[in-house]
Motif scaffolding. Structure first.
Motif, mmCIF file in Angstrom:
data_model
loop_
_atom_site.group_PDB
_atom_site.id
_atom_site.type_symbol
_atom_site.label_atom_id
_atom_site.label_comp_id
_atom_site.label_asym_id
_atom_site.label_seq_id
_atom_site.Cartn_x
_atom_site.Cartn_y
_atom_site.Cartn_z
ATOM 1 N N TRP A 163 32.612 50.595 40.888
ATOM 2 C CA TRP A 163 33.631 50.756 41.935
ATOM 3 C C TRP A 163 33.643 49.561 42.877
ATOM 4 C CZ3 TRP A 163 33.198 51.366 47.319
ATOM 5 C CH2 TRP A 163 34.360 51.765 47.963
ATOM 6 N N LEU A 164 32.473 49.051 43.245
ATOM 7 C CA LEU A 164 32.407 47.880 44.118
ATOM 8 C C LEU A 164 33.014 46.651 43.439
ATOM 9 C CD1 LEU A 164 28.835 48.298 45.685
ATOM 10 C CD2 LEU A 164 31.049 48.617 46.818
ATOM 11 N N GLY A 165 32.716 46.475 42.143
ATOM 12 C CA GLY A 165 33.323 45.361 41.425
ATOM 13 C C GLY A 165 34.828 45.481 41.342
ATOM 14 N N MET A 166 35.328 46.698 41.161
ATOM 15 C CA MET A 166 36.765 46.929 41.124
ATOM 16 C C MET A 166 37.416 46.601 42.461
ATOM 17 S SD MET A 166 38.761 50.414 39.964
ATOM 18 C CE MET A 166 37.713 50.569 38.513
ATOM 19 N N GLU A 167 36.739 46.962 43.563
ATOM 20 C CA GLU A 167 37.279 46.660 44.886
ATOM 21 C C GLU A 167 37.227 45.165 45.183
ATOM 22 O OE1 GLU A 167 38.855 49.090 46.741
ATOM 23 O OE2 GLU A 167 38.503 49.925 44.750
ATOM 24 N N MET A 168 36.200 44.500 44.715
ATOM 25 C CA MET A 168 36.102 43.049 44.862
ATOM 26 C C MET A 168 37.243 42.357 44.124
ATOM 27 S SD MET A 168 32.780 40.769 43.834
ATOM 28 C CE MET A 168 32.825 38.969 43.842
ATOM 29 N N ASN A 169 37.512 42.816 42.927
ATOM 30 C CA ASN A 169 38.633 42.299 42.148
ATOM 31 C C ASN A 169 39.967 42.581 42.834
ATOM 32 O OD1 ASN A 169 40.638 43.722 39.793
ATOM 33 N ND2 ASN A 169 40.173 41.557 39.556
ATOM 34 N N PHE A 170 40.086 43.754 43.432
ATOM 35 C CA PHE A 170 41.317 44.140 44.141
ATOM 36 C C PHE A 170 41.581 43.227 45.341
ATOM 37 C CE2 PHE A 170 42.489 46.914 47.850
ATOM 38 C CZ PHE A 170 43.859 46.807 47.685
ATOM 39 N N LEU A 171 40.550 42.897 46.104
ATOM 40 C CA LEU A 171 40.731 42.015 47.259
ATOM 41 C C LEU A 171 41.152 40.615 46.828
ATOM 42 C CD1 LEU A 171 37.698 43.059 49.512
ATOM 43 C CD2 LEU A 171 40.108 43.643 49.808
ATOM 44 N N GLY A 172 40.555 40.109 45.754
ATOM 45 C CA GLY A 172 40.965 38.807 45.249
ATOM 46 C C GLY A 172 42.406 38.797 44.778
ATOM 47 N N ALA A 173 42.839 39.877 44.128
ATOM 48 C CA ALA A 173 44.214 39.965 43.656
ATOM 49 C C ALA A 173 45.195 39.997 44.818
ATOM 50 C CB ALA A 173 44.388 41.207 42.779
ATOM 51 N N VAL A 174 44.873 40.748 45.868
ATOM 52 C CA VAL A 174 45.754 40.824 47.038
ATOM 53 C C VAL A 174 45.885 39.459 47.696
ATOM 54 C CG1 VAL A 174 45.935 41.761 49.371
ATOM 55 C CG2 VAL A 174 45.389 43.267 47.468
ATOM 56 N N ALA A 175 44.786 38.713 47.774
ATOM 57 C CA ALA A 175 44.827 37.387 48.382
ATOM 58 C C ALA A 175 45.686 36.425 47.570
ATOM 59 C CB ALA A 175 43.408 36.837 48.527
ATOM 60 N N ILE A 176 45.624 36.523 46.252
ATOM 61 C CA ILE A 176 46.440 35.650 45.402
ATOM 62 C C ILE A 176 47.909 36.051 45.462
ATOM 63 C CG2 ILE A 176 46.895 35.016 42.997
ATOM 64 C CD1 ILE A 176 43.917 35.082 42.496
ATOM 65 N N MET A 177 48.189 37.337 45.537
ATOM 66 C CA MET A 177 49.564 37.822 45.547
ATOM 67 C C MET A 177 50.258 37.558 46.871
ATOM 68 S SD MET A 177 48.720 41.429 43.675
ATOM 69 C CE MET A 177 50.180 42.232 44.332
ATOM 70 N N ALA A 178 49.519 37.409 47.961
ATOM 71 C CA ALA A 178 50.120 37.230 49.279
ATOM 72 C C ALA A 178 50.947 35.953 49.307
ATOM 73 C CB ALA A 178 49.032 37.179 50.344
ATOM 74 N N LEU A 190 57.396 39.522 43.757
ATOM 75 C CA LEU A 190 56.190 38.700 43.740
ATOM 76 C C LEU A 190 56.477 37.337 43.112
ATOM 77 C CD1 LEU A 190 53.353 41.158 42.641
ATOM 78 C CD2 LEU A 190 53.689 40.174 44.904
ATOM 79 N N SER A 191 55.573 36.398 43.329
ATOM 80 C CA SER A 191 55.639 35.127 42.616
ATOM 81 C C SER A 191 55.257 35.351 41.154
ATOM 82 C CB SER A 191 54.701 34.109 43.260
ATOM 83 O OG SER A 191 53.350 34.556 43.149
ATOM 84 N N TRP A 192 55.498 34.347 40.309
ATOM 85 C CA TRP A 192 55.142 34.485 38.903
ATOM 86 C C TRP A 192 53.639 34.667 38.737
ATOM 87 C CZ3 TRP A 192 58.716 36.050 35.981
ATOM 88 C CH2 TRP A 192 60.026 35.577 36.057
ATOM 89 N N MET A 193 52.867 33.984 39.579
ATOM 90 C CA MET A 193 51.418 34.133 39.509
ATOM 91 C C MET A 193 51.010 35.550 39.881
ATOM 92 S SD MET A 193 48.639 32.753 38.698
ATOM 93 C CE MET A 193 46.901 33.130 38.829
ATOM 94 N N GLY A 194 51.628 36.103 40.920
ATOM 95 C CA GLY A 194 51.347 37.475 41.316
ATOM 96 C C GLY A 194 51.722 38.469 40.231
ATOM 97 N N CYS A 195 52.861 38.235 39.562
ATOM 98 C CA CYS A 195 53.263 39.113 38.457
ATOM 99 C C CYS A 195 52.256 39.058 37.322
ATOM 100 C CB CYS A 195 54.651 38.709 37.965
ATOM 101 S SG CYS A 195 56.000 39.030 39.115
ATOM 102 N N PHE A 196 51.735 37.859 37.038
ATOM 103 C CA PHE A 196 50.749 37.726 35.967
ATOM 104 C C PHE A 196 49.456 38.453 36.311
ATOM 105 C CE2 PHE A 196 47.383 35.410 33.697
ATOM 106 C CZ PHE A 196 47.855 35.518 32.397
#
Length: 340
Positions: free
Chosen positions: A35-50, A118-124
């Motif tokens: 669960w912690l790894g999933m949340e870590m991945n989620f935070l990185g994805a949100v930062a890239i999608m912003a 989203l940007s293309w990177m965010g969509c990917f």
């Protein structure tokens, strides 16, 4: 200069969180660590999608809310499992949380609305990276027969909604979001059969998706209206080769995507025949709007303009990459299967 330095640092940190979260979740020995790894991945994805626009910010907020709801249900189920409380509900709650995070029916509604701006990177990131950990966790569960049938039905309906939703779409990011729903149904059923085959499916799907999004991004194409407003034949010829990715994702032989469909049918037909029938029919219906994209390009192109572009070159980088990934790679995969 200072902005560039901070931007580069933020990208590096976001990428570290994204990939580090995936790796830590996959190698974790406990549910809490996963669960912690999933949340870590989620935070990185949100930062890239912003992004900088209001529309991108709204999409990130929607994605954030959905993922927080799924994570809350998941940690609740994990705590119930650890404390041996209401054990009969834990499996259902874990599956519910993973379906929310993935966007499986009936929680599919957030994927088109999030990917639309989203940007293309965010969509990917949403269509590829954010599927890895939840589907891997789903494949690791010893799902009961009744729940596996429910997952099969939900995955089939997800693919069906993906093909029907894409029929009237003019914007390519929304179109790709519905295409992502179709392939999500394939991946969910495939992960319950063999996790190695799912990883192979995801790898090939990510390569095709990356090539398609790079082609659309490099030609500044976001909707069918952009194709109508092209001022040069070169852009249309480049998109002609990009359209091979769409046929490949639809599973047209002998392209690479057809190998994915054959791999899925060969592996899942015995255990999940109903889901296989629904998803294959969904993939056939999705070919309708893929052909619409192709015809939108080929009708304006005369034979003389197609044979030679304005700069004297036929292929270009997009054409070579598209043919290699769709035709050459697909041919090599079929040959390798035939030799085994």
């Amino acid at each position: 200069m200072i902005y560039g330095v901070f931007f580069s640092i933020s990208v590096m940190v976001s990428g570290f969180l994204l990939f580090g979260g995936i790796i830590s979740a996959l190698v974790s020995l406990s549910l809490v660590g996963l669960w912690l790894g999933m949340e870590m991945n989620f935070l990185g994805a949100v930062a890239i999608m912003a992004g900088l626009s209001v529309e991108e910010t709204e999409s990130v907020i929607k994605y954030f809310i959905i993922q927080v709801v799924g994570s809350s249900i998941l940690i609740l189920a994990i705590m119930m499992l650890i404390s041996a409380c209401l054990m009969l509900l834990t499996e259902s709650l874990i599956l519910l949380s993973l379906m929310v995070k993935l966007g499986v029916f009936p929680f599919h509604f957030w994927i088109p609305s999030v990917m639309a701006t989203l940007s293309w990177m965010g969509c990917f990131v949403v269509s590829v990276f954010q599927k890895i950990v939840p589907i891997w966790m789903m494949s690791s569960m010893n799902i009961s027969s009744s729940l596996s049938f429910m997952v099969e039905i939900c995955a089939g309906i997800t693919g069906l909604l993906g093909c029907l939703g894409g029929l009237s779409m003019l914007h390519f990011r929304v179109l790709l979001s519905y295409s992502s729903l179709i392939h999500l149904g394939f991946m969910v059923i495939l992960c319950m059969v063999n996790i190695s085959l799912f990883m192979m499916y995801l790898l090939i799907y990510s390569i095709l998706n990356m090539g398609l999004m790079m082609g659309l991004w490099s030609t500044s194409t976001y909707s069918f209206l952009d194709i109508m407003n092209f001022s040069s034949r070169t852009q249309e010829q480049q998109l002609f080769w990009v359209s091979l990715y769409l046929f490949s994702l639809a599973g047209v032989p002998p392209l690479t995507g057809c190998f994915l469909k054959m791999l899925f049918l060969n592996s899942c037909w015995v255990m999940f025949p109903l889901g296989c029938v629904i998803l294959v029919l969904s993939s056939m219906v999705s070919l309708f709007f893929y052909i619409g994209f192709f015809l939108c390009l080929t009708v304006p192109l005369s034979q003389s303009a197609f044979l030679k572009s304005s700069n004297g070159t036929l292929w270009g980088v997009l054409g070579i990459m598209s043919v290699v990934l769709n035709l050459v790679l697909g041919y090599m995969m079929f040959i390798s299967v035939g030799l085994m």
